[in-house]
Design an enzyme around this catalytic site. Structure first.
Site, PDB file in Angstrom:
ATOM      1  N   ARG A  46       0.892  -1.295  -0.034  1.00 25.04           N
ATOM      2  CA  ARG A  46       0.015   0.123  -0.154  1.00 25.04           C
ATOM      3  C   ARG A  46       0.992   1.360   0.045  1.00 25.04           C
ATOM      4  NH1 ARG A  46      -4.607  -0.132   4.375  1.00 25.04           N
ATOM      5  NH2 ARG A  46      -2.893   0.696   5.819  1.00 25.04           N
ATOM      6  N   SER A 115     -12.651  -4.662   0.549  1.00 23.07           N
ATOM      7  CA  SER A 115     -12.866  -4.297   1.897  1.00 23.07           C
ATOM      8  C   SER A 115     -14.456  -3.893   2.113  1.00 23.07           C
ATOM      9  CB  SER A 115     -12.158  -3.170   2.101  1.00 23.07           C
ATOM     10  OG  SER A 115     -10.632  -3.333   1.981  1.00 23.07           O
ATOM     11  N   LYS A 144      -5.147   3.417   9.375  1.00 24.65           N
ATOM     12  CA  LYS A 144      -5.886   4.067   8.447  1.00 24.65           C
ATOM     13  C   LYS A 144      -6.841   4.900   8.881  1.00 24.65           C
ATOM     14  CE  LYS A 144      -7.608   2.677   3.788  1.00 24.65           C
ATOM     15  NZ  LYS A 144      -8.040   1.575   2.901  1.00 24.65           N
TER      16      LYS A 144
END
Length: 216
Positions: A46, A115, A144
């Site tokens: 990521r 997700s 996050k």
């Protein structure tokens, strides 16, 4: 390259996100090697830096490491980088590119994960053709921003309605991982619980050991 079915079947155990922000200056290639040595089954890269050339180079190097260790490599958000690096798959969120659009970009033998914070989202994701479901945030997390709570009950409910590989994410650590596995997760996704530790390899190994309790 494995077939897509083979890749999907290997979504289990410890799933580690190599996040450029959380890496805090650590070499991400070496970090990947360490967590793979610790027994990690899946690595997701990521990186929101937007430097596509560097991201592609990094993705290729981590993909090669994953191949060496027999692990699965996934790129977050960018299907073009997943395609160019020959990653095993791409992971998207609810606000990212739609699954059908991602599928048009990547190769047929590359998979898609998505997700989900709600049961309905998981149902929609499966109907849209994802290969695995990520459910979270299971616990509160600062890793996050803009995450939504899902909790163990949502994880359990998704487990009852889907046979796809189920990845739990959000605030998972050595103190609560067993409850997540018992709730039905095939894989447990972490970031700071491994790459934020002084010894990422040892941290990964401790979490991997918890899967010896997994139900069969």
């Amino acid at each position: 390259m494995y077939s897509r079915e083979e890749i999907v079947s290997r979504i289990n155990g410890l799933y580690v996100i190599i996040d450029s922000n959380l890496a805090a200056g650590k070499d991400e290639i070496e970090l990947s090697r360490q967590v793979l040595e610790g027994g990690t089954s899946v690595i997701q890269l990521r990186d929101k830096s937007q430097d596509m050339n560097k991201l592609l180079e990094k993705a290729i190097r981590i993909r090669d490491l994953c191949e060496k260790y027999g692990a699965i490599f996934i790129v977050n958000d960018y299907p073009d980088i997943a395609l160019g690096s020959e990653a095993h798959g791409v992971h998207v969120g609810q606000q990212d590119m739609p699954v059908e659009a991602v599928r048009r970009i990547i190769k047929p033998d590359q998979m898609i994960g998505k997700s989900n914070a709600l049961v309905k989202e998981a149902i929609d994701s499966e109907q849209n053709g994802v290969d695995y479901l990520a459910v979270g945030a299971i616990f509160p997390t600062n890793t996050k921003q803009n995450t939504r709570p899902a909790g163990l009950e949502t994880l359990k409910e998704v487990r009852t309605i889907s046979t796809l590989p189920l990845v739990a994410i959000g605030g998972i650590n050595i103190g609560n991982i067993k409850s997540v596995i018992e709730a039905g997760a095939d894989a447990v996704c972490v970031a700071s619980a491994v790459i934020g530790q002084n010894n990422p390899e040892a941290a990964a190994r401790r979490l991997v050991e918890e899967f010896s309790f997994k139900r069969y």
